[in-house]
Write a protein that holds these residues in place. Structure first.
Motif, short mmCIF file in Angstrom:
data_model
loop_
_atom_site.label_atom_id
_atom_site.label_comp_id
_atom_site.label_asym_id
_atom_site.label_seq_id
_atom_site.Cartn_x
_atom_site.Cartn_y
_atom_site.Cartn_z
N VAL A 260 0.85 -1.25 -0.08
CA VAL A 260 0.12 -0.03 -0.07
C VAL A 260 0.96 1.27 0.05
O VAL A 260 0.81 2.06 -0.95
CB VAL A 260 -0.95 0.12 1.17
N VAL A 301 -5.05 -4.55 -0.50
CA VAL A 301 -4.13 -3.39 -1.25
C VAL A 301 -4.99 -2.50 -2.00
O VAL A 301 -4.85 -1.37 -2.29
CB VAL A 301 -2.96 -3.86 -1.89
N GLN A 304 -7.39 -0.57 -0.28
CA GLN A 304 -6.92 0.76 0.35
C GLN A 304 -6.54 1.66 -0.52
O GLN A 304 -6.35 2.90 -0.25
CB GLN A 304 -5.78 0.28 1.42
#
Ligand SMILES: Nc1ncnc2c1ncn2[C@@H]1O[C@H](COP(=O)(O)OP(=O)(O)OP(=O)(O)O)[C@@H](O)[C@H]1O
Ligand SMILES: [Mg+2]
Length: 361
Positions: A260, A301, A304
Protein backbone atom coordinates in the motif's frame (compact mmCIF):
# COMPACT_ATOMS: atom_id res chain seq x y z
CA UNK A 1 16.69 -0.65 -54.29
CA UNK A 2 12.91 -0.58 -53.89
CA UNK A 3 12.90 -4.24 -52.87
CA UNK A 4 15.76 -3.68 -50.43
CA UNK A 5 13.83 -0.76 -48.95
CA UNK A 6 11.58 -3.38 -47.37
CA UNK A 7 14.47 -5.07 -45.56
CA UNK A 8 14.48 -3.74 -42.00
CA UNK A 9 17.54 -3.76 -39.76
CA UNK A 10 16.23 -5.71 -36.74
CA UNK A 11 18.03 -3.56 -34.21
CA UNK A 12 17.47 -0.10 -35.62
CA UNK A 13 14.02 -0.75 -37.02
CA UNK A 14 14.86 1.07 -40.27
CA UNK A 15 15.34 -0.17 -43.78
CA UNK A 16 18.86 -1.04 -44.87
CA UNK A 17 18.54 1.50 -47.69
CA UNK A 18 17.56 4.33 -45.30
CA UNK A 19 20.49 3.44 -43.10
CA UNK A 20 22.93 3.66 -45.99
CA UNK A 21 23.90 0.04 -45.60
CA UNK A 22 23.67 -0.69 -49.34
CA UNK A 23 26.98 0.53 -50.75
CA UNK A 24 26.44 -0.66 -54.30
CA UNK A 25 24.51 -2.96 -56.62
CA UNK A 26 25.95 -4.49 -59.82
CA UNK A 27 23.73 -6.26 -62.28
CA UNK A 28 25.17 -8.52 -65.02
CA UNK A 29 23.01 -10.24 -67.66
CA UNK A 30 23.12 -14.04 -67.38
CA UNK A 31 20.98 -15.22 -70.29
CA UNK A 32 17.50 -16.51 -69.60
CA UNK A 33 15.98 -18.85 -67.06
CA UNK A 34 12.66 -20.57 -67.74
CA UNK A 35 11.77 -17.92 -70.33
CA UNK A 36 12.55 -15.02 -67.99
CA UNK A 37 15.62 -12.85 -68.39
CA UNK A 38 18.28 -13.78 -65.83
CA UNK A 39 20.81 -11.61 -64.06
CA UNK A 40 23.59 -12.02 -61.55
CA UNK A 41 23.13 -9.37 -58.88
CA UNK A 42 25.98 -8.41 -56.58
CA UNK A 43 25.00 -6.33 -53.55
CA UNK A 44 27.64 -4.71 -51.37
CA UNK A 45 26.29 -4.44 -47.83
CA UNK A 46 27.97 -2.39 -45.15
CA UNK A 47 27.05 -3.47 -41.64
CA UNK A 48 27.20 -0.96 -38.81
CA UNK A 49 29.64 -2.92 -36.65
CA UNK A 50 32.12 -5.67 -37.48
CA UNK A 51 30.91 -9.12 -36.52
CA UNK A 52 27.34 -7.81 -36.17
CA UNK A 53 25.40 -10.62 -34.44
CA UNK A 54 22.49 -10.07 -36.82
CA UNK A 55 24.61 -10.23 -39.95
CA UNK A 56 23.20 -13.61 -41.03
CA UNK A 57 19.63 -12.40 -40.57
CA UNK A 58 20.22 -9.22 -42.54
CA UNK A 59 22.04 -11.01 -45.37
CA UNK A 60 19.32 -13.69 -45.47
CA UNK A 61 16.60 -11.05 -45.73
CA UNK A 62 18.45 -9.17 -48.47
CA UNK A 63 18.92 -12.41 -50.42
CA UNK A 64 15.24 -13.23 -50.07
CA UNK A 65 14.22 -9.71 -51.15
CA UNK A 66 16.29 -9.99 -54.33
CA UNK A 67 15.14 -13.53 -55.11
CA UNK A 68 11.50 -12.36 -54.83
CA UNK A 69 11.94 -9.96 -57.80
CA UNK A 70 8.97 -10.75 -60.07
CA UNK A 71 10.07 -9.84 -63.60
CA UNK A 72 13.43 -11.58 -63.90
CA UNK A 73 15.41 -14.45 -62.41
CA UNK A 74 17.99 -12.84 -60.16
CA UNK A 75 20.89 -14.73 -58.63
CA UNK A 76 22.03 -12.75 -55.59
CA UNK A 77 25.59 -12.54 -54.38
CA UNK A 78 26.14 -10.54 -51.20
CA UNK A 79 29.46 -8.97 -50.26
CA UNK A 80 29.56 -7.99 -46.60
CA UNK A 81 31.77 -5.24 -45.27
CA UNK A 82 31.70 -2.80 -42.35
CA UNK A 83 30.90 0.90 -42.54
CA UNK A 84 33.72 3.40 -42.26
CA UNK A 85 34.01 5.15 -38.90
CA UNK A 86 32.96 8.42 -40.50
CA UNK A 87 29.86 6.97 -42.11
CA UNK A 88 28.83 5.27 -38.87
CA UNK A 89 29.35 8.50 -36.93
CA UNK A 90 27.04 10.29 -39.40
CA UNK A 91 24.43 7.57 -39.16
CA UNK A 92 24.38 7.62 -35.35
CA UNK A 93 24.37 11.43 -35.25
CA UNK A 94 21.37 11.41 -37.59
CA UNK A 95 19.48 8.88 -35.48
CA UNK A 96 20.24 10.73 -32.26
CA UNK A 97 19.22 14.10 -33.67
CA UNK A 98 15.88 12.80 -34.76
CA UNK A 99 15.10 11.32 -31.38
CA UNK A 100 14.59 13.48 -28.30
CA UNK A 101 16.67 12.78 -25.23
CA UNK A 102 14.03 10.59 -23.71
CA UNK A 103 11.81 9.25 -26.47
CA UNK A 104 9.03 8.22 -24.09
CA UNK A 105 8.38 11.68 -22.67
CA UNK A 106 7.49 13.37 -25.95
CA UNK A 107 3.80 14.19 -26.46
CA UNK A 108 1.74 11.75 -28.47
CA UNK A 109 4.03 8.79 -27.86
CA UNK A 110 2.02 5.60 -28.27
CA UNK A 111 4.02 3.45 -25.84
CA UNK A 112 2.13 2.19 -22.79
CA UNK A 113 4.47 2.13 -19.81
CA UNK A 114 3.93 -0.08 -16.78
CA UNK A 115 6.21 0.06 -13.75
CA UNK A 116 6.12 -3.00 -11.51
CA UNK A 117 6.59 -2.15 -7.83
CA UNK A 118 6.01 -3.91 -4.54
CA UNK A 119 7.26 -2.49 -1.29
CA UNK A 120 8.35 -5.80 0.21
CA UNK A 121 11.16 -7.65 -1.55
CA UNK A 122 10.93 -11.11 -3.01
CA UNK A 123 7.21 -11.08 -3.72
CA UNK A 124 7.74 -11.73 -7.43
CA UNK A 125 8.05 -8.37 -9.21
CA UNK A 126 10.77 -9.61 -11.51
CA UNK A 127 9.00 -12.88 -12.23
CA UNK A 128 5.79 -10.98 -12.99
CA UNK A 129 7.68 -8.48 -15.18
CA UNK A 130 9.44 -11.22 -17.14
CA UNK A 131 6.31 -13.28 -17.70
CA UNK A 132 4.16 -10.27 -18.51
CA UNK A 133 6.74 -8.98 -21.00
CA UNK A 134 7.03 -12.39 -22.65
CA UNK A 135 3.22 -12.56 -22.81
CA UNK A 136 2.92 -9.13 -24.45
CA UNK A 137 5.54 -10.11 -27.02
CA UNK A 138 3.86 -13.46 -27.70
CA UNK A 139 0.54 -11.64 -28.19
CA UNK A 140 2.20 -9.59 -30.92
CA UNK A 141 2.96 -6.33 -29.12
CA UNK A 142 6.32 -4.70 -29.76
CA UNK A 143 7.60 -5.04 -26.20
CA UNK A 144 10.52 -3.60 -24.26
CA UNK A 145 11.58 -4.04 -20.65
CA UNK A 146 13.99 -2.13 -18.44
CA UNK A 147 15.53 -3.71 -15.41
CA UNK A 148 15.30 -0.71 -13.12
CA UNK A 149 16.52 -2.70 -10.13
CA UNK A 150 20.07 -1.44 -10.44
CA UNK A 151 21.59 -3.29 -7.49
CA UNK A 152 19.46 -6.42 -7.62
CA UNK A 153 19.04 -6.83 -11.38
CA UNK A 154 17.49 -10.09 -12.44
CA UNK A 155 16.00 -9.78 -15.93
CA UNK A 156 19.09 -11.07 -17.80
CA UNK A 157 18.91 -14.31 -15.81
CA UNK A 158 15.15 -14.67 -16.21
CA UNK A 159 15.46 -14.24 -19.99
CA UNK A 160 18.66 -16.28 -20.36
CA UNK A 161 20.60 -13.32 -21.76
CA UNK A 162 24.36 -13.64 -21.70
CA UNK A 163 25.23 -11.26 -24.54
CA UNK A 164 26.07 -7.58 -24.22
CA UNK A 165 24.14 -4.80 -25.93
CA UNK A 166 25.76 -3.69 -29.18
CA UNK A 167 27.33 -0.28 -28.71
CA UNK A 168 27.02 1.90 -31.84
CA UNK A 169 29.19 4.92 -31.13
CA UNK A 170 27.64 5.46 -27.72
CA UNK A 171 24.13 4.37 -28.69
CA UNK A 172 23.20 1.02 -27.19
CA UNK A 173 20.99 -1.58 -28.84
CA UNK A 174 18.79 -3.49 -26.40
CA UNK A 175 19.27 -7.25 -26.40
CA UNK A 176 16.22 -9.13 -27.71
CA UNK A 177 15.28 -12.32 -25.88
CA UNK A 178 12.02 -14.26 -26.14
CA UNK A 179 10.73 -11.44 -28.33
CA UNK A 180 11.37 -8.73 -25.73
CA UNK A 181 13.85 -5.85 -26.10
CA UNK A 182 15.74 -5.77 -22.83
CA UNK A 183 18.24 -3.65 -21.05
CA UNK A 184 19.76 -4.30 -17.65
CA UNK A 185 22.81 -3.15 -15.82
CA UNK A 186 23.60 -6.85 -15.51
CA UNK A 187 24.44 -6.91 -19.23
CA UNK A 188 27.39 -4.58 -18.76
CA UNK A 189 30.71 -5.60 -17.41
CA UNK A 190 33.67 -3.73 -15.96
CA UNK A 191 34.13 -0.16 -17.06
CA UNK A 192 30.73 0.14 -18.76
CA UNK A 193 28.97 -0.89 -15.60
CA UNK A 194 31.04 1.55 -13.55
CA UNK A 195 29.96 4.41 -15.84
CA UNK A 196 26.30 3.56 -15.39
CA UNK A 197 26.77 3.44 -11.65
CA UNK A 198 28.48 6.78 -11.27
CA UNK A 199 26.84 10.00 -10.09
CA UNK A 200 23.41 10.34 -8.50
CA UNK A 201 23.00 6.80 -9.48
CA UNK A 202 19.42 5.73 -9.70
CA UNK A 203 18.01 8.68 -11.56
CA UNK A 204 20.99 8.83 -13.91
CA UNK A 205 20.93 5.17 -14.80
CA UNK A 206 17.23 5.29 -15.59
CA UNK A 207 17.79 8.33 -17.77
CA UNK A 208 20.66 6.62 -19.51
CA UNK A 209 18.59 3.56 -20.16
CA UNK A 210 15.93 5.78 -21.68
CA UNK A 211 18.08 8.13 -23.71
CA UNK A 212 21.22 6.17 -24.63
CA UNK A 213 19.39 3.03 -25.72
CA UNK A 214 17.76 2.84 -29.14
CA UNK A 215 14.20 1.75 -28.32
CA UNK A 216 12.29 2.74 -31.42
CA UNK A 217 8.66 3.18 -30.37
CA UNK A 218 7.48 -0.03 -28.71
CA UNK A 219 3.81 -0.67 -27.91
CA UNK A 220 4.64 -1.57 -24.32
CA UNK A 221 7.51 -0.76 -21.98
CA UNK A 222 7.75 -2.56 -18.63
CA UNK A 223 10.00 -1.47 -15.78
CA UNK A 224 11.01 -3.91 -13.09
CA UNK A 225 11.57 -1.76 -10.00
CA UNK A 226 13.59 -2.51 -6.90
CA UNK A 227 11.69 -3.30 -3.71
CA UNK A 228 10.93 -0.33 -1.48
CA UNK A 229 8.56 2.54 -1.53
CA UNK A 230 10.82 5.27 -2.68
CA UNK A 231 13.29 6.75 -5.01
CA UNK A 232 13.01 4.79 -8.19
CA UNK A 233 9.24 5.11 -8.40
CA UNK A 234 9.64 8.88 -8.03
CA UNK A 235 12.33 8.91 -10.72
CA UNK A 236 10.03 6.93 -12.97
CA UNK A 237 7.17 9.36 -12.44
CA UNK A 238 9.43 12.31 -13.18
CA UNK A 239 11.09 10.89 -16.26
CA UNK A 240 8.12 8.95 -17.64
CA UNK A 241 4.95 10.98 -17.12
CA UNK A 242 2.85 8.31 -18.84
CA UNK A 243 3.99 5.48 -16.60
CA UNK A 244 1.33 3.49 -14.75
CA UNK A 245 2.18 1.65 -11.56
CA UNK A 246 1.35 -2.01 -10.98
CA UNK A 247 1.67 -3.07 -7.36
CA UNK A 248 2.64 -6.68 -6.67
CA UNK A 249 1.97 -8.27 -3.30
CA UNK A 250 1.62 -11.66 -1.71
CA UNK A 251 -1.53 -12.43 0.33
CA UNK A 252 0.13 -11.85 3.71
CA UNK A 253 -0.35 -8.64 5.72
CA UNK A 254 3.38 -7.93 6.08
CA UNK A 255 3.61 -7.72 2.29
CA UNK A 256 0.33 -5.97 1.63
CA UNK A 257 0.91 -3.22 4.23
CA UNK A 258 4.16 -2.17 2.53
CA UNK A 259 2.59 -2.62 -0.90
CA UNK A 260 0.00 0.00 0.00
CA UNK A 261 2.80 2.42 0.89
CA UNK A 262 4.47 1.67 -2.47
CA UNK A 263 1.22 2.65 -4.19
CA UNK A 264 0.80 5.80 -2.11
CA UNK A 265 3.81 7.26 -3.91
CA UNK A 266 1.10 8.43 -6.31
CA UNK A 267 0.07 11.00 -3.70
CA UNK A 268 3.52 12.62 -3.94
CA UNK A 269 4.13 12.49 -7.68
CA UNK A 270 1.71 12.41 -10.56
CA UNK A 271 1.51 8.75 -11.46
CA UNK A 272 -1.48 6.56 -12.09
CA UNK A 273 -1.73 3.36 -10.07
CA UNK A 274 -3.22 0.96 -12.54
CA UNK A 275 -3.89 -2.09 -10.41
CA UNK A 276 -2.70 -4.81 -8.07
CA UNK A 277 -1.34 -8.27 -8.80
CA UNK A 278 -1.41 -10.84 -6.03
CA UNK A 279 1.34 -13.41 -6.45
CA UNK A 280 1.82 -16.75 -4.67
CA UNK A 281 -1.89 -16.70 -3.87
CA UNK A 282 -2.20 -20.45 -3.44
CA UNK A 283 -0.44 -23.73 -4.07
CA UNK A 284 -2.38 -26.44 -5.81
CA UNK A 285 -1.78 -29.64 -3.83
CA UNK A 286 -3.53 -32.44 -5.74
CA UNK A 287 -6.52 -30.19 -6.40
CA UNK A 288 -6.61 -28.63 -2.95
CA UNK A 289 -5.73 -24.91 -2.77
CA UNK A 290 -3.27 -24.40 0.07
CA UNK A 291 -2.99 -20.73 1.03
CA UNK A 292 0.61 -20.85 2.13
CA UNK A 293 1.03 -17.09 2.42
CA UNK A 294 -2.42 -16.43 3.83
CA UNK A 295 -5.37 -14.81 2.21
CA UNK A 296 -6.68 -11.48 1.00
CA UNK A 297 -3.57 -9.30 0.63
CA UNK A 298 -4.21 -8.36 -2.98
CA UNK A 299 -7.79 -7.30 -2.32
CA UNK A 300 -6.72 -5.36 0.80
CA UNK A 301 -4.16 -3.40 -1.20
CA UNK A 302 -6.67 -2.74 -3.98
CA UNK A 303 -9.31 -1.51 -1.51
CA UNK A 304 -6.93 0.69 0.47
CA UNK A 305 -5.41 2.26 -2.65
CA UNK A 306 -8.84 2.83 -4.14
CA UNK A 307 -9.89 4.64 -0.96
CA UNK A 308 -6.69 6.66 -0.63
CA UNK A 309 -6.29 7.65 -4.26
CA UNK A 310 -9.93 8.25 -5.04
CA UNK A 311 -10.03 6.17 -8.22
CA UNK A 312 -10.55 2.49 -8.88
CA UNK A 313 -7.40 0.44 -8.30
CA UNK A 314 -8.56 -3.08 -9.14
CA UNK A 315 -7.07 -6.43 -8.16
CA UNK A 316 -6.15 -7.48 -11.70
CA UNK A 317 -4.73 -10.98 -11.24
CA UNK A 318 -4.09 -13.67 -8.67
CA UNK A 319 -1.25 -15.98 -9.56
CA UNK A 320 -0.51 -19.36 -8.01
CA UNK A 321 2.69 -20.44 -6.33
CA UNK A 322 4.06 -22.71 -9.01
CA UNK A 323 7.45 -24.43 -8.97
CA UNK A 324 7.79 -23.90 -12.76
CA UNK A 325 7.82 -20.14 -12.27
CA UNK A 326 11.06 -20.44 -10.34
CA UNK A 327 12.54 -23.38 -12.27
CA UNK A 328 11.93 -21.97 -15.75
CA UNK A 329 12.98 -18.53 -14.60
CA UNK A 330 16.27 -19.93 -13.39
CA UNK A 331 16.68 -21.74 -16.71
CA UNK A 332 16.22 -18.48 -18.62
CA UNK A 333 12.77 -18.91 -20.16
CA UNK A 334 9.69 -17.16 -18.75
CA UNK A 335 7.28 -19.85 -17.53
CA UNK A 336 4.39 -18.63 -19.69
CA UNK A 337 6.29 -19.64 -22.84
CA UNK A 338 6.75 -23.06 -24.35
CA UNK A 339 10.14 -24.09 -25.74
CA UNK A 340 8.96 -22.77 -29.14
CA UNK A 341 8.59 -19.27 -27.68
CA UNK A 342 4.81 -19.24 -28.03
CA UNK A 343 2.41 -18.83 -25.14
CA UNK A 344 1.98 -22.20 -23.46
CA UNK A 345 -1.63 -23.34 -23.15
CA UNK A 346 -1.40 -23.42 -19.35
CA UNK A 347 -3.62 -21.69 -16.77
CA UNK A 348 -0.61 -19.55 -15.82
CA UNK A 349 -0.18 -18.35 -19.41
CA UNK A 350 -3.93 -17.66 -19.61
CA UNK A 351 -3.76 -15.59 -16.42
CA UNK A 352 -0.93 -13.51 -17.84
CA UNK A 353 -2.68 -13.11 -21.19
CA UNK A 354 -5.79 -11.89 -19.34
CA UNK A 355 -3.69 -9.44 -17.35
CA UNK A 356 -1.94 -8.18 -20.50
CA UNK A 357 -5.25 -7.62 -22.30
CA UNK A 358 -6.79 -5.88 -19.28
CA UNK A 359 -3.78 -3.57 -19.05
CA UNK A 360 -4.03 -2.58 -22.71
CA UNK A 361 -7.79 -2.08 -22.61
N1 LIG B 1 4.32 -17.52 -8.58
C1 LIG B 1 5.49 -18.02 -8.17
N2 LIG B 1 5.61 -19.34 -7.93
C2 LIG B 1 6.80 -19.86 -7.50
N3 LIG B 1 7.92 -19.14 -7.31
C3 LIG B 1 7.84 -17.82 -7.54
C4 LIG B 1 6.63 -17.19 -7.99
N4 LIG B 1 6.90 -15.86 -8.14
C5 LIG B 1 8.17 -15.69 -7.80
N5 LIG B 1 8.76 -16.86 -7.44
C6 LIG B 1 10.12 -17.06 -6.94
O1 LIG B 1 10.28 -16.26 -5.79
C7 LIG B 1 11.55 -15.66 -5.75
C8 LIG B 1 11.42 -14.15 -5.73
O2 LIG B 1 10.81 -13.73 -6.96
P1 LIG B 1 11.30 -12.45 -7.74
O3 LIG B 1 12.76 -12.39 -7.84
O4 LIG B 1 10.50 -12.40 -8.98
O5 LIG B 1 10.79 -11.35 -6.71
P2 LIG B 1 11.13 -9.81 -6.65
O6 LIG B 1 9.95 -9.17 -6.01
O7 LIG B 1 11.55 -9.32 -7.97
O8 LIG B 1 12.36 -9.80 -5.68
P3 LIG B 1 13.32 -8.54 -5.34
O9 LIG B 1 12.55 -7.74 -4.35
O10 LIG B 1 14.54 -9.17 -4.77
O11 LIG B 1 13.54 -7.83 -6.63
C9 LIG B 1 12.29 -16.18 -6.98
O12 LIG B 1 13.05 -17.28 -6.59
C10 LIG B 1 11.18 -16.59 -7.91
O13 LIG B 1 11.58 -17.63 -8.77
MG1 LIG C 1 13.27 -8.28 -8.54
Amino acid sequence: MARLGKVIDPELGRSVTDLGMIAGIDVAPAGTDGGRPAYDVTVRVELTVPGCPLSDTIVGNITAAIASYPDAALTPRIEVATMSEAKLADLVAGLKAERKRNPFAKPGVKTRIFAIASGKGGVGKSSVTANLAATFAALGYDTAAIDADIYGFSLPGLFGVTSQPTNLNGMLMPVTAWGVKLISIGMFAGADRAILWRGPRLQRSLEQFLSDVWWGEPDVLLLDLAPGTGDMAISVAQTLPNAELIVVTTPQPSASDVAVRAGLVALQVPMRVRGVVENMSWFDHHGERLEIFGHGGGQRVADQLTAALGHDVPLMAQLPLLPEVRERGEAGRPAVLGADGRLAGTPLAESFAGLARALMA
